[in-house]
Scaffold this active site. Structure first.
Site, PDB file in Angstrom:
ATOM      1  CB  VAL A 244      -8.123   2.783  -2.185  1.00  6.20           C
ATOM      2  CG1 VAL A 244      -9.131   1.750  -1.668  1.00  6.20           C
ATOM      3  CG2 VAL A 244      -7.057   2.099  -3.035  1.00  6.20           C
ATOM      4  CG  ASP A 245      -7.810   6.643  -7.288  1.00  9.84           C
ATOM      5  OD1 ASP A 245      -7.913   5.673  -8.067  1.00  9.84           O
ATOM      6  OD2 ASP A 245      -8.643   7.583  -7.276  1.00  9.84           O
TER       7      ASP A 245
ATOM      8  CE1 TYR B  27      -2.867  -3.335   1.276  1.00  8.46           C
ATOM      9  CE2 TYR B  27      -4.033  -1.861  -0.219  1.00  8.46           C
ATOM     10  CZ  TYR B  27      -3.903  -3.088   0.384  1.00  8.46           C
ATOM     11  OH  TYR B  27      -4.822  -4.084   0.104  1.00  8.46           O
TER      12      TYR B  27
ATOM     13  CB  THR C 199     -16.493  -1.627 -11.825  1.00  9.64           C
ATOM     14  OG1 THR C 199     -16.356  -2.704 -10.889  1.00  9.64           O
ATOM     15  CG2 THR C 199     -17.949  -1.447 -12.206  1.00  9.64           C
ATOM     16  CB  SER C 200     -14.301  -6.525 -13.623  1.00 11.05           C
ATOM     17  OG  SER C 200     -14.074  -6.620 -12.213  1.00 11.05           O
TER      18      SER C 200
ATOM     19  CB  CYS D 246      -8.503   3.669  19.496  1.00 11.17           C
ATOM     20  SG  CYS D 246      -7.846   4.769  18.234  1.00 11.17           S
TER      21      CYS D 246
ATOM     22  CG  ASN E  76     -15.832  -2.088 -18.834  1.00  9.57           C
ATOM     23  OD1 ASN E  76     -14.801  -2.323 -19.450  1.00  9.57           O
ATOM     24  ND2 ASN E  76     -16.014  -2.459 -17.574  1.00  9.57           N
TER      25      ASN E  76
ATOM     26  CG  HIS F 151     -13.728  -1.541  -1.915  1.00  6.00           C
ATOM     27  ND1 HIS F 151     -13.596  -2.046  -3.181  1.00  6.00           N
ATOM     28  CD2 HIS F 151     -14.851  -2.120  -1.398  1.00  6.00           C
ATOM     29  CE1 HIS F 151     -14.571  -2.907  -3.419  1.00  6.00           C
ATOM     30  NE2 HIS F 151     -15.358  -2.957  -2.360  1.00  6.00           N
TER      31      HIS F 151
HETATM   32  N1  APR Z   1     -11.869   2.939 -19.467  1.00  9.04           N
HETATM   33  C1  APR Z   1     -12.971   2.256 -19.037  1.00  9.04           C
HETATM   34  N2  APR Z   1     -12.919   1.045 -18.461  1.00  9.04           N
HETATM   35  C2  APR Z   1     -11.688   0.489 -18.319  1.00  9.04           C
HETATM   36  C3  APR Z   1     -10.504   1.131 -18.741  1.00  9.04           C
HETATM   37  C4  APR Z   1     -10.629   2.414 -19.334  1.00  9.04           C
HETATM   38  N3  APR Z   1      -9.560   3.101 -19.774  1.00  9.04           N
HETATM   39  N4  APR Z   1      -9.445   0.309 -18.475  1.00  9.04           N
HETATM   40  C5  APR Z   1      -9.963  -0.792 -17.894  1.00  9.04           C
HETATM   41  N5  APR Z   1     -11.307  -0.704 -17.811  1.00  9.04           N
HETATM   42  C6  APR Z   1     -12.252  -1.670 -17.248  1.00  9.04           C
HETATM   43  C7  APR Z   1     -11.902  -3.118 -17.520  1.00  9.04           C
HETATM   44  O1  APR Z   1     -12.494  -3.559 -18.734  1.00  9.04           O
HETATM   45  C8  APR Z   1     -12.519  -3.810 -16.285  1.00  9.04           C
HETATM   46  O2  APR Z   1     -13.877  -4.170 -16.552  1.00  9.04           O
HETATM   47  O3  APR Z   1     -12.174  -1.511 -15.849  1.00  9.04           O
HETATM   48  C9  APR Z   1     -12.488  -2.746 -15.194  1.00  9.04           C
HETATM   49  C10 APR Z   1     -11.445  -3.008 -14.125  1.00  9.04           C
HETATM   50  O4  APR Z   1     -11.848  -4.165 -13.435  1.00  9.04           O
HETATM   51  P1  APR Z   1     -11.038  -4.610 -12.123  1.00  9.04           P
HETATM   52  O5  APR Z   1      -9.583  -4.568 -12.426  1.00  9.04           O
HETATM   53  O6  APR Z   1     -11.664  -5.879 -11.647  1.00  9.04           O
HETATM   54  O7  APR Z   1     -11.304  -3.427 -11.066  1.00  9.04           O
HETATM   55  P2  APR Z   1     -12.593  -3.217 -10.187  1.00  9.04           P
HETATM   56  O8  APR Z   1     -13.829  -3.642 -10.918  1.00  9.04           O
HETATM   57  O9  APR Z   1     -12.535  -1.827  -9.693  1.00  9.04           O
HETATM   58  O10 APR Z   1     -12.348  -4.218  -8.963  1.00  9.04           O
HETATM   59  C11 APR Z   1     -13.298  -4.175  -7.903  1.00  9.04           C
HETATM   60  O11 APR Z   1     -11.951  -5.719  -6.630  1.00  9.04           O
HETATM   61  O12 APR Z   1      -9.910  -6.458  -5.928  1.00  9.04           O
HETATM   62  C12 APR Z   1     -10.998  -5.719  -5.553  1.00  9.04           C
HETATM   63  O13 APR Z   1     -10.944  -3.995  -3.970  1.00  9.04           O
HETATM   64  C13 APR Z   1     -10.611  -4.281  -5.296  1.00  9.04           C
HETATM   65  O14 APR Z   1     -12.012  -2.320  -5.590  1.00  9.04           O
HETATM   66  C14 APR Z   1     -11.496  -3.483  -6.253  1.00  9.04           C
HETATM   67  C15 APR Z   1     -12.594  -4.465  -6.597  1.00  9.04           C
END
Ligand code: APR
Length: 235
Positions: A95-96, A58, A178-179, A122, A203, A111
């Site tokens: 987390v940024d 981290y 997000t995936s 504490c 996405n 998160h």
């Molecule tokens: N523009 C749009 N989407 C994008 C880009 C971009 N430039 N680059 C990547 N992506 C998409 C990918 O296609 C994918 O679907 O962002 C997603 C990233 O997925 P992950 O890496 O799984 O990230 P996230 O969904 O945020 O993960 C959720 O998992 O490990 C835990 O705590 C961690 O908060 C995180 C959580």
């Protein structure tokens, strides 16, 4: 898509919105989970087993996030919040602090945050910018009991009551970068849809997640500003 400016909007962001600011995602090619084991660096058990490995992981991410700048997607969401007349909530799994650097105000970090430290004695949260290690003292209880203020796997995400309430009232739910693989965030689209919200996914690639009504494929820094302009009637 016509959405009245007074209707409630809930936005969920994931690592993909920060990718074009140079911060690694988790599950893409070369992502963080390719180089590190989730069990070792993102679970309470991993922290207990090897705290120094977790502190280093981290510390590296905190230093990278400190240097990163918001991109056009973060800026567009801040402009949308500023212009929107109805309720607006930005939930981030990230987390940024790029949403805050772009000017977003109503942000919930479900998160946790890299620029915060949590005292496991504490329970206090304190702003933190530099490296964190086992010898750092809590500013509230003065004990050397600080850990990264990150919600690890198996821990309860933050602000779930506020999130559930907002999802139950949303007219529009938009998930960006997000995936959709980690719960409870992955289930937010169902909660919003059952409350009657329109659901949109933005996405880089087609995710095949058919829980969303609309899919916009493209990089966040292009697709999000275009989407915001359309919502604000500027498209
Ligand atoms: N523009 C749009 N989407 C994008 C880009 C971009 N430039 N680059 C990547 N992506 C998409 C990918 O296609 C994918 O679907 O962002 C997603 C990233 O997925 P992950 O890496 O799984 O990230 P996230 O969904 O945020 O993960 C959720 O998992 O490990 C835990 O705590 C961690 O908060 C995180 C959580």
């Amino acid at each position: 898509m016509k959405t009245d400016r007074s209707s409630p909007i809930v936005i969920l962001t994931g690592a993909g919105i920060s990718a074009e600011s140079g911060l690694a995602t988790f599950r893409d090619q070369g992502g963080l989970w390719e180089g590190h084991s989730i069990e070792d660096v993102a679970t309470p058990q991993g922290f207990h087993k090897n705290p120094d490995l977790v502190f280093d992981f981290y510390n590296m991410r905190r230093a990278e996030a400190a240097k990163a700048r918001p991109n056009a997607a973060h800026n567009a969401l801040a402009a949308l919040e500023n212009a929107w007349e109805g309720d607006f909530l930005l939930i981030t799994q990230n987390v940024d602090d790029l949403h805050e650097k772009a000017g977003s105000k109503r942000v919930l970090h479900m998160h946790g945050r890299l620029n915060s430290a949590l005292c496991h004695e504490c329970g206090s949260h304190q702003h933190w910018e530099g490296d964190l290690d086992r010898d750092c003292f809590c500013t509230s209880c003065s004990r050397p009991a600080l850990r990264p203020d990150i919600v690890w796997f198996g821990e309860m995400p933050y602000d779930m009551d506020a999130i559930e309430e907002a999802l139950g009232n949303a007219a529009l739910f938009v998930a960006i970068g997000t995936s959709g693989t980690v719960y409870p965030a992955a289930g937010f689209v169902m909660a919003a849809a059952s409350a009657g919200a329109r659901t949109v996914e933005i996405n880089l690639e087609a995710t095949g997640n058919d829980l969303f009504e609309d899919h916009i494929t493209g990089s966040a820094s292009t697709a999000v500003p275009a989407f915001v302009n359309m919502l604000l009637g500027k498209a």
